[in-house]
Design an enzyme around this catalytic site. Structure first.
Site, PDB file in Angstrom:
ATOM      1  N   GLU A 126       0.777  -1.223  -0.009  1.00 57.83           N
ATOM      2  CA  GLU A 126       0.070  -0.089  -0.169  1.00 57.83           C
ATOM      3  C   GLU A 126       0.830   1.106   0.023  1.00 57.83           C
ATOM      4  O   GLU A 126       2.004   0.981   0.156  1.00 57.83           O
ATOM      5  CB  GLU A 126      -0.881  -0.030   1.449  1.00 57.83           C
ATOM      6  CG  GLU A 126      -0.163   0.055   2.433  1.00 57.83           C
ATOM      7  CD  GLU A 126      -0.854  -0.223   3.886  1.00 57.83           C
ATOM      8  OE1 GLU A 126      -1.797   0.556   4.281  1.00 57.83           O
ATOM      9  OE2 GLU A 126      -0.688  -1.219   4.478  1.00 57.83           O
ATOM     10  N   LYS A 128       2.688   4.532   1.048  1.00 47.95           N
ATOM     11  CA  LYS A 128       3.319   5.195   2.309  1.00 47.95           C
ATOM     12  C   LYS A 128       2.868   6.599   2.313  1.00 47.95           C
ATOM     13  O   LYS A 128       3.413   7.375   1.458  1.00 47.95           O
ATOM     14  CB  LYS A 128       4.768   5.090   2.665  1.00 47.95           C
ATOM     15  CG  LYS A 128       5.192   5.492   3.909  1.00 47.95           C
ATOM     16  CD  LYS A 128       6.823   4.986   4.059  1.00 47.95           C
ATOM     17  CE  LYS A 128       7.135   5.334   5.444  1.00 47.95           C
ATOM     18  NZ  LYS A 128       6.973   6.506   5.893  1.00 47.95           N
ATOM     19  N   ASP A 130       2.616  10.490   2.955  1.00 46.61           N
ATOM     20  CA  ASP A 130       3.593  11.378   3.690  1.00 46.61           C
ATOM     21  C   ASP A 130       2.873  12.310   4.573  1.00 46.61           C
ATOM     22  O   ASP A 130       2.621  13.476   4.077  1.00 46.61           O
ATOM     23  CB  ASP A 130       4.417  12.073   2.614  1.00 46.61           C
ATOM     24  CG  ASP A 130       5.712  12.774   3.172  1.00 46.61           C
ATOM     25  OD1 ASP A 130       5.950  12.745   4.424  1.00 46.61           O
ATOM     26  OD2 ASP A 130       6.338  13.321   2.386  1.00 46.61           O
ATOM     27  N   ARG A 149       1.965  10.764  17.177  1.00 44.64           N
ATOM     28  CA  ARG A 149       2.962   9.696  17.559  1.00 44.64           C
ATOM     29  C   ARG A 149       3.766  10.024  18.827  1.00 44.64           C
ATOM     30  O   ARG A 149       4.109   9.229  19.826  1.00 44.64           O
ATOM     31  CB  ARG A 149       3.512   9.359  16.427  1.00 44.64           C
ATOM     32  CG  ARG A 149       4.718   7.982  16.691  1.00 44.64           C
ATOM     33  CD  ARG A 149       5.247   7.441  15.755  1.00 44.64           C
ATOM     34  NE  ARG A 149       6.244   8.408  15.215  1.00 44.64           N
ATOM     35  CZ  ARG A 149       7.162   7.960  14.101  1.00 44.64           C
ATOM     36  NH1 ARG A 149       6.998   6.850  13.590  1.00 44.64           N
ATOM     37  NH2 ARG A 149       8.059   8.817  13.930  1.00 44.64           N
ATOM     38  N   TYR A 236      -4.713   2.553   8.361  1.00 48.72           N
ATOM     39  CA  TYR A 236      -4.009   1.462   7.792  1.00 48.72           C
ATOM     40  C   TYR A 236      -3.401   0.563   8.995  1.00 48.72           C
ATOM     41  O   TYR A 236      -2.762  -0.514   8.647  1.00 48.72           O
ATOM     42  CB  TYR A 236      -2.888   1.998   7.156  1.00 48.72           C
ATOM     43  CG  TYR A 236      -1.787   2.847   7.616  1.00 48.72           C
ATOM     44  CD1 TYR A 236      -1.055   2.773   8.868  1.00 48.72           C
ATOM     45  CD2 TYR A 236      -1.880   4.345   7.174  1.00 48.72           C
ATOM     46  CE1 TYR A 236      -0.293   3.948   9.514  1.00 48.72           C
ATOM     47  CE2 TYR A 236      -1.038   5.363   7.996  1.00 48.72           C
ATOM     48  CZ  TYR A 236      -0.314   4.948   9.110  1.00 48.72           C
ATOM     49  OH  TYR A 236       0.572   5.959   9.683  1.00 48.72           O
ATOM     50  N   LYS A 324      11.145   2.756  -0.083  1.00 44.13           N
ATOM     51  CA  LYS A 324      11.111   4.170  -0.359  1.00 44.13           C
ATOM     52  C   LYS A 324      11.440   4.421  -1.672  1.00 44.13           C
ATOM     53  O   LYS A 324      12.159   3.874  -2.447  1.00 44.13           O
ATOM     54  CB  LYS A 324      12.009   4.803   0.626  1.00 44.13           C
ATOM     55  CG  LYS A 324      11.873   4.520   2.212  1.00 44.13           C
ATOM     56  CD  LYS A 324      10.353   5.169   2.709  1.00 44.13           C
ATOM     57  CE  LYS A 324      10.459   6.674   2.889  1.00 44.13           C
ATOM     58  NZ  LYS A 324      11.191   7.086   3.873  1.00 44.13           N
ATOM     59  N   CYS A 429      38.377  26.641  18.569  1.00 41.13           N
ATOM     60  CA  CYS A 429      37.024  26.670  18.671  1.00 41.13           C
ATOM     61  C   CYS A 429      36.504  27.883  18.367  1.00 41.13           C
ATOM     62  O   CYS A 429      36.832  29.084  19.074  1.00 41.13           O
ATOM     63  CB  CYS A 429      36.624  26.237  20.111  1.00 41.13           C
ATOM     64  SG  CYS A 429      34.811  26.217  20.452  1.00 41.13           S
ATOM     65  N   CYS A 432      34.808  29.595  21.872  1.00 41.64           N
ATOM     66  CA  CYS A 432      35.759  29.964  23.272  1.00 41.64           C
ATOM     67  C   CYS A 432      37.169  30.079  22.709  1.00 41.64           C
ATOM     68  O   CYS A 432      37.906  30.736  23.744  1.00 41.64           O
ATOM     69  CB  CYS A 432      35.638  28.773  24.140  1.00 41.64           C
ATOM     70  SG  CYS A 432      36.417  27.177  23.745  1.00 41.64           S
ATOM     71  N   CYS A 447      36.707  20.876  20.370  1.00 40.97           N
ATOM     72  CA  CYS A 447      37.080  21.977  21.278  1.00 40.97           C
ATOM     73  C   CYS A 447      37.607  21.245  22.717  1.00 40.97           C
ATOM     74  O   CYS A 447      37.003  20.406  22.946  1.00 40.97           O
ATOM     75  CB  CYS A 447      35.855  22.827  21.310  1.00 40.97           C
ATOM     76  SG  CYS A 447      36.163  23.836  22.793  1.00 40.97           S
ATOM     77  N   CYS A 453      33.861  26.352  27.389  1.00 37.20           N
ATOM     78  CA  CYS A 453      33.336  26.687  26.342  1.00 37.20           C
ATOM     79  C   CYS A 453      31.768  26.860  26.295  1.00 37.20           C
ATOM     80  O   CYS A 453      31.068  25.766  26.723  1.00 37.20           O
ATOM     81  CB  CYS A 453      33.676  25.580  25.062  1.00 37.20           C
ATOM     82  SG  CYS A 453      32.777  25.867  23.523  1.00 37.20           S
TER      83      CYS A 453
HETATM   84  S1  IVH Z   1       2.174   0.843   8.972  1.00 41.04           S
HETATM   85  C1  IVH Z   1       3.770  -0.807  13.139  1.00 41.04           C
HETATM   86  N1  IVH Z   1       1.368   1.918   6.675  1.00 41.04           N
HETATM   87  O1  IVH Z   1       5.065   5.766   8.076  1.00 41.04           O
HETATM   88  C2  IVH Z   1       3.877   0.091  11.747  1.00 41.04           C
HETATM   89  N2  IVH Z   1       2.610   3.432   8.086  1.00 41.04           N
HETATM   90  O2  IVH Z   1       7.900   5.214   8.863  1.00 41.04           O
HETATM   91  C3  IVH Z   1       2.882   1.012  11.437  1.00 41.04           C
HETATM   92  N3  IVH Z   1       2.917   5.748   7.396  1.00 41.04           N
HETATM   93  O3  IVH Z   1       4.805   5.894  11.515  1.00 41.04           O
HETATM   94  C4  IVH Z   1       3.059   1.733  10.536  1.00 41.04           C
HETATM   95  N4  IVH Z   1       1.757   5.190   5.450  1.00 41.04           N
HETATM   96  O4  IVH Z   1       3.306   7.529   9.996  1.00 41.04           O
HETATM   97  C5  IVH Z   1       2.111   2.078   7.778  1.00 41.04           C
HETATM   98  N5  IVH Z   1       0.494   2.726   4.840  1.00 41.04           N
HETATM   99  C6  IVH Z   1       1.272   3.084   5.853  1.00 41.04           C
HETATM  100  C7  IVH Z   1       1.744   4.195   6.316  1.00 41.04           C
HETATM  101  C8  IVH Z   1       2.520   4.169   7.467  1.00 41.04           C
HETATM  102  C9  IVH Z   1       2.569   6.187   6.265  1.00 41.04           C
HETATM  103  C10 IVH Z   1       4.002   6.332   8.178  1.00 41.04           C
HETATM  104  C11 IVH Z   1       3.559   6.119   9.640  1.00 41.04           C
HETATM  105  C12 IVH Z   1       4.633   5.552  10.370  1.00 41.04           C
HETATM  106  C13 IVH Z   1       5.690   5.908   9.422  1.00 41.04           C
HETATM  107  C14 IVH Z   1       6.882   4.967   9.523  1.00 41.04           C
END
Ligand code: IVH
Length: 706
Positions: A126, A128, A130, A149, A236, A324, A429, A432, A447, A453
């Site tokens: 799925e 990720k 942002d 979080r 998710y 990524k 430095c 200082c 330093c 310092c």
């Molecule tokens: S699963 C235990 N699914 O990415 C794992 N995270 O880098 C729970 N995020 O903290 C996360 N899309 O904020 C999951 N489809 C997705 C996501 C996702 C974005 C974020 C989330 C997490 C961070 C980790």
């Protein structure tokens, strides 16, 4: 990039340096991203740093720093919101950057579970998103709490704000009595643009990218502001539950959809790495047309029973990984090189850049690592960037990966101004004036001013009051800096004499900007309350090089009292004797850290400053580690022979989760040996030492099923 020494070519000493450097970069990056909502480098850049850190740790596990970024997620809650302790930690995800790493992930999972190549293993894939993660708690179908979080354990209570987001139902029908839904708050491209236009039109703050806009909008103390910001939410994942949602990840996502949450329509079930990679490509191709930012694809083991068995490493699940997208680059001009001095005296060069947008973030600062990096060579004197040095005035390539500290990847010699001169790294430095020396084998120049310092003193003080250390309400980095400038606080002990030294001078404080009668009184109350401090926090707060939060906890659990700890630190001789052996015998404490501890206690000035501090404190003894509920808590276990019902890694992880310590060899300290078929010398040694020996079935019975 290619500018860094490949991990495989590093010597141990270089690896140690590199871990220190990465720790500093990552910590700064985390602060900028999580606490300040002002990322300075891209996700890809951040991930590259983190990945290098992990790769080095994987090769030299003993060098792993207590403050390693691989152990940390997020940052402490900002002031202003109530703090919420998550019933289940909110975790982050490990990363993969190539198809090979996705295949390795599949292999790792299979190995952990003991699955053959021909046994099916399904994953979901799925996007990720942002944005920023949010945990929504429903009790009997009612939304009772929404929390960010934060650092994973403690977040901010943003319930009032979450209620204004239309994707977030305030009431659910047919949900388990307790249900924590987790997902991502984000802003669409169109809404982001419109918001920025509105903001600009009325002279308000504009945002660098949709993620910052979402974070800034959710973390508004006034929910009516959040209400007017078009935030969205994708569900998710989940946290605490009174009943399972389904048996599979896909089933659980469908259930969340049926309960009224938005779930991502691109979520796909995959039969192994080929299909995962194909889905990644499909999602990447769709990226530009989605209308919201994504920075990769997340794969999760579909079977929830297998997820449970796989469990977690310290901050990431073993059953999921983020694949990524590649990093982004831009060219800009290097306007100046500034030197920053850190807590341990390290001089870090920072590039001041002509601001440039890299992947949606305006970058005006980047790290230049150290003097060798600027000069175009690595710590061994081998050329990097084919030996091209970096000069003020140069056009440089800025690289953001992941999302935090930007880095200079390369330099364009064809655009170098005629009058550009090689950069001369300072040997004094800049703060200082003390000599800044570079010890043999150290990539970093430091330093030598110690507490004289101002930069080191202030950084030490900031560390002292930080969240994982004394965490004094009302005394944050800003205040410490001010008090230092005013001459009120020079070292940690001064914090505790502030009130008496102030006497009538309280008036002085109250008259200062930002301080009123109540806040001053509250500050002194908070300082008083902080005198009672856990041994682990105190050790961490001392800010001794290499000694991070988890090492401090290990030291506290081992020595238990300040007296015992202090005695050991004073009496151990580096490299020899019983006290030394005991110190480095603590699982997780290596020789580098041990030397650094002893060195701190041997420095007269530092030692005196510690003594002055301790005189004001009521130090709480530590209790041994472990979950008292578990029969193996606090025990030292050894596994040997073949385990048939769980892999060795799983057995070790389970034991550790139950508070046991797992050791590789049998000694007088061993409490229990779990021996499978083929156990040899360890079983014999255990018998000789009178250590209890059990088989795998008895082990499983002891910990209560698989
Ligand atoms: S699963 C235990 N699914 O990415 C794992 N995270 O880098 C729970 N995020 O903290 C996360 N899309 O904020 C999951 N489809 C997705 C996501 C996702 C974005 C974020 C989330 C997490 C961070 C980790």
């Amino acid at each position: 990039m290619g500018a860094e020494t490949p991990v495989d070519d590093l010597t141990e000493a270089e690896a140690r340096k590199e871990l220190a450097r990465l720790a500093a970069l990552l910590a700064a990056a985390n602060r900028a991203y999580h606490a300040d909502d002002a990322p300075q480098i891209s996700d890809a850049e951040y991930d590259a740093l983190k990945r290098r850190n992990s790769a080095i740790e994987a090769r030299w596990p003993d060098l792993k720093r207590a403050d390693s970024a691989s152990e940390q997620i997020g940052a402490a809650p900002a002031d202003g919101f109530a703090k919420v302790a998550h019933e289940m930690r909110m975790l982050s995800l490990g990363n993969a950057f190539s198809d090979d790493e996705v295949r390795e992930f599949d292999q790792r999972v299979r190995k952990y579970l003991g699955l053959d190549g021909d046994q099916a293993l399904l994953f979901t894939a799925e996007p990720k998103i942002d944005g920023l993660s949010l945990s929504l708690r429903y009790e009997r179908g009612e939304l009772v709490q929404a929390a960010t979080r934060g650092d994973g354990a403690v977040g901010e209570n943003v319930t009032a704000n979450a209620r204004t987001i239309s994707d977030i139902p305030t009431r659910l029908r047919g949900a388990p009595d307790l249900l924590e839904v987790r997902g991502e708050v984000y802003m669409s491209h169109a809404d982001f643009q419109a918001l920025n236009e509105r903001q600009a039109a009325r002279g308000g703050k504009t945002f660098a990218n949709p993620r910052n806009a979402a974070a800034g909008s959710l973390r508004q103390l006034d929910p009516t502001i959040t209400q007017n910001r078009p935030l969205r939410f994708f569900a998710y994942a989940w946290g605490a539950l009174s009943a399972p949602l389904a048996q599979t990840q896909m089933g659980a996502i469908e259930r969340l959809g049926a309960l009224g949450f938005q779930t991502n329509p691109l979520t796909t079930l995959c039969r192994g790495p080929d299909e995962m990679i194909a889905t990644y490509k499909r999602i990447e191709a769709a990226r530009a047309t989605l209308g919201y930012d994504i920075d990769g694809v997340v794969y999760k083991v579909n079977d929830l029973e297998l997820q449970r068995r796989l469990g977690f490493r310290s901050t990431t699940p073993r059953w999921a990984i983020a694949h990524k997208f590649a990093a982004e680059l831009a060219w800009t001009r290097l306007e100046a090189i500034d030197i920053q001095v850190g807590r341990t005296g390290a001089l870090s060069p920072v590039a001041r850049l002509l601001p440039v947008t890299v992947g949606g973030v305006v970058v005006s600062n980047a790290t230049l690592h150290n003097e060798d990096y600027i000069a175009g060579r690595d710590a061994n004197g081998n050329p990097i960037r084919e030996g091209r040095d970096i000069r003020v005035g140069d056009w440089v390539q800025v690289y953001r990966a992941g999302d935090v500290i930007p880095k200079i990847a390369d330099v364009d010699l064809s655009r170098r101004p005629d009058d550009a001169v090689p950069y001369v790294f300072p040997t004094r430095c800049p703060e200082c004036g003390s000599d800044a020396v570079r010890e043999e084998g150290d990539a970093v120049r430091r330093c030598t001013g110690g507490m004289i310092c101002p930069a080191q003193a202030v950084e030490k003080l900031k560390h002292f009051v930080s969240r994982a250390a004394f965490d004094i309400d009302g005394l944050g980095a800003k205040q410490v800096e001010q008090f230092y400038k005013d001459g009120w606080i020079r070292e940690p002990a001064d914090i505790f004499t502030l009130k008496e030294r102030f006497g009538t001078g309280l008036q002085q404080l109250k008259n200062r900007e930002g301080w009123g009668e109540r806040s001053a009184a509250k500050l002194f109350e908070a300082i008083d309350a902080s005198r009672r401090v856990g041994l682990n926090r105190l050790i961490f707060a001392l800010g001794i090089r290499h000694v991070g939060e988890s090492a401090s906890a290990l030291l506290a659990a081992h020595y238990q009292s300040w007296q015992a700890f202090e005695h050991a630190m004073t009496h151990a001789a580096p490299g020899e004797g019983e006290a030394w052996e005991e110190l480095i015998g603590i699982d997780g404490i290596g020789a580098v850290m041990a030397r650094s501890l002893l060195n701190a206690f041997a420095q007269e000035a530092e030692r005196a400053s510690i003594d002055r501090l301790v005189a004001h404190l009521d130090i709480q003894e530590a209790t041994p580690r472990g979950d008292v509920q578990s029969p193996v808590a606090g025990k030292t276990l050894v596994f040997t022979g073949t385990l048939e019902k769980m892999t060795r890694a799983e057995a070790k992880a389970r034991a550790e989760a139950l508070g046991a310590k797992v050791s590789g060899s049998v000694s007088g300290k061993t409490d229990l040996l779990v021996a499978g078929p083929g156990a040899g010398s360890k079983a014999k040694k255990a018998a000789d030492l009178g250590v209890e020996v059990i088989d795998e079935d008895a082990w499983i019975e002891l910990i209560g099923a698989i």
